[in-house]
Design a protein around this motif. Structure first.
Motif, mmCIF file in Angstrom:
data_model
loop_
_atom_site.group_PDB
_atom_site.id
_atom_site.type_symbol
_atom_site.label_atom_id
_atom_site.label_comp_id
_atom_site.label_asym_id
_atom_site.label_seq_id
_atom_site.Cartn_x
_atom_site.Cartn_y
_atom_site.Cartn_z
ATOM 1 N N ARG A 183 22.193 43.846 3.959
ATOM 2 C CA ARG A 183 21.968 44.413 2.636
ATOM 3 C C ARG A 183 23.126 43.975 1.741
ATOM 4 O O ARG A 183 24.283 44.006 2.167
ATOM 5 N N TYR A 184 22.820 43.547 0.510
ATOM 6 C CA TYR A 184 23.873 43.127 -0.416
ATOM 7 C C TYR A 184 24.007 44.112 -1.546
ATOM 8 O O TYR A 184 23.076 44.837 -1.897
ATOM 9 N N GLU A 185 25.217 44.131 -2.106
ATOM 10 C CA GLU A 185 25.522 44.988 -3.235
ATOM 11 C C GLU A 185 25.733 44.099 -4.452
ATOM 12 O O GLU A 185 26.404 43.076 -4.373
ATOM 13 N N THR A 201 23.572 50.704 6.185
ATOM 14 C CA THR A 201 24.462 50.497 7.320
ATOM 15 C C THR A 201 23.897 49.538 8.348
ATOM 16 O O THR A 201 24.637 49.022 9.162
ATOM 17 N N GLU A 202 22.608 49.308 8.351
ATOM 18 C CA GLU A 202 22.006 48.424 9.336
ATOM 19 C C GLU A 202 22.207 46.965 8.950
ATOM 20 O O GLU A 202 22.059 46.604 7.792
ATOM 21 N N SER A 244 31.438 44.280 11.798
ATOM 22 C CA SER A 244 30.893 44.760 10.525
ATOM 23 C C SER A 244 30.538 43.551 9.672
ATOM 24 O O SER A 244 31.004 42.444 9.913
ATOM 25 N N ILE A 245 29.703 43.797 8.673
ATOM 26 C CA ILE A 245 29.292 42.722 7.770
ATOM 27 C C ILE A 245 29.045 43.331 6.394
ATOM 28 O O ILE A 245 28.600 44.468 6.281
ATOM 29 N N SER A 246 29.389 42.578 5.371
ATOM 30 C CA SER A 246 29.116 43.024 4.006
ATOM 31 C C SER A 246 28.662 41.815 3.195
ATOM 32 O O SER A 246 28.965 40.673 3.529
ATOM 33 N N ALA A 247 27.933 42.105 2.135
ATOM 34 C CA ALA A 247 27.454 41.035 1.258
ATOM 35 C C ALA A 247 27.491 41.526 -0.182
ATOM 36 O O ALA A 247 27.218 42.701 -0.451
ATOM 37 N N ASP A 263 15.051 46.323 -1.343
ATOM 38 C CA ASP A 263 16.158 46.922 -0.579
ATOM 39 C C ASP A 263 17.442 46.105 -0.681
ATOM 40 O O ASP A 263 18.414 46.408 0.007
ATOM 41 N N ASN A 264 17.450 45.048 -1.514
ATOM 42 C CA ASN A 264 18.617 44.174 -1.679
ATOM 43 C C ASN A 264 19.119 43.645 -0.333
ATOM 44 O O ASN A 264 20.266 43.871 0.061
ATOM 45 N N ARG A 265 18.257 42.925 0.359
ATOM 46 C CA ARG A 265 18.620 42.333 1.647
ATOM 47 C C ARG A 265 18.441 40.827 1.572
ATOM 48 O O ARG A 265 17.608 40.330 0.830
#
Length: 169
Positions: free
Chosen positions: A163-165, A32-33, A49-52, A128-130
């Motif tokens: 963080r990316y998924e 979430t950070e 918000s942000i997503s990757a 951590d997939n960042r």
């Protein structure tokens, strides 16, 4: 001796249980950070918000930030293993809906190839997939969207740490 062994085993289980809980909380917070700092035409632009996502099939990474009124800023680039520094192959754009909860698009801006745009990959954390990046991009109004617009072009400058998924399409 049995008492000491029993106490040591109990203490070990407590420590391991606490460690797992701490690791679980840390991992939950890591999802979430995020950090996203940007300026749009010199004024602070807040990301709510942000997503990757990263698609290993085509090696593309997409970072999307949502601002006020659901303004959507996206930057896409190739994720090259262990590569950091200035990236020459990237794309960026924004989409602004007609209202906060509308699906229709009022304005759309794309990368202005006639201006000096820059994007740097500052680092990857593959545990951590960042991903950490820095950008300065000029976006121009797409000709498809005619009408009254605040600006024909905008400059977005900033940085992100998100963080990316990993996804497969």
């Amino acid at each position: 001796m049995k008492l000491i062994t029993l106490l040591a085993a109990s203490l070990l289980m407590i420590v391991v249980g606490s460690s797992k809980k701490l690791h679980s909380n840390r991992k939950e917070n890591a999802t979430t950070e995020f950090t996203f700092r940007a300026k749009k035409n010199g004024t602070n632009w807040k990301a709510n918000s942000i997503s990757a996502t990263y698609n290993p099939k085509d090696s593309m990474m997409h970072v999307m930030a949502l601002g006020d009124n659901n303004e959507r800023f996206t930057i896409s680039f190739f994720k090259k293993p262990q590569y950091t520094g200035e990236s020459k192959q990237f794309n960026a754009g924004t989409i602004i809906p007609t209202c906060e909860y509308c699906a229709s698009i009022a304005q759309r801006y794309s990368l202005d190839s006639l201006k000096r745009n820059s994007f740097q990959i500052m680092g990857f954390d593959n545990i951590d997939n960042r991903v950490l990046g820095k950008f300065a991009v000029y976006l121009k109004k797409d000709s498809l969207y005619q009408g009254t617009f605040i600006k024909d072009s905008s400059l977005y400058e900033g940085m992100f740490n998100v963080r990316y998924e990993t996804v497969s399409f």
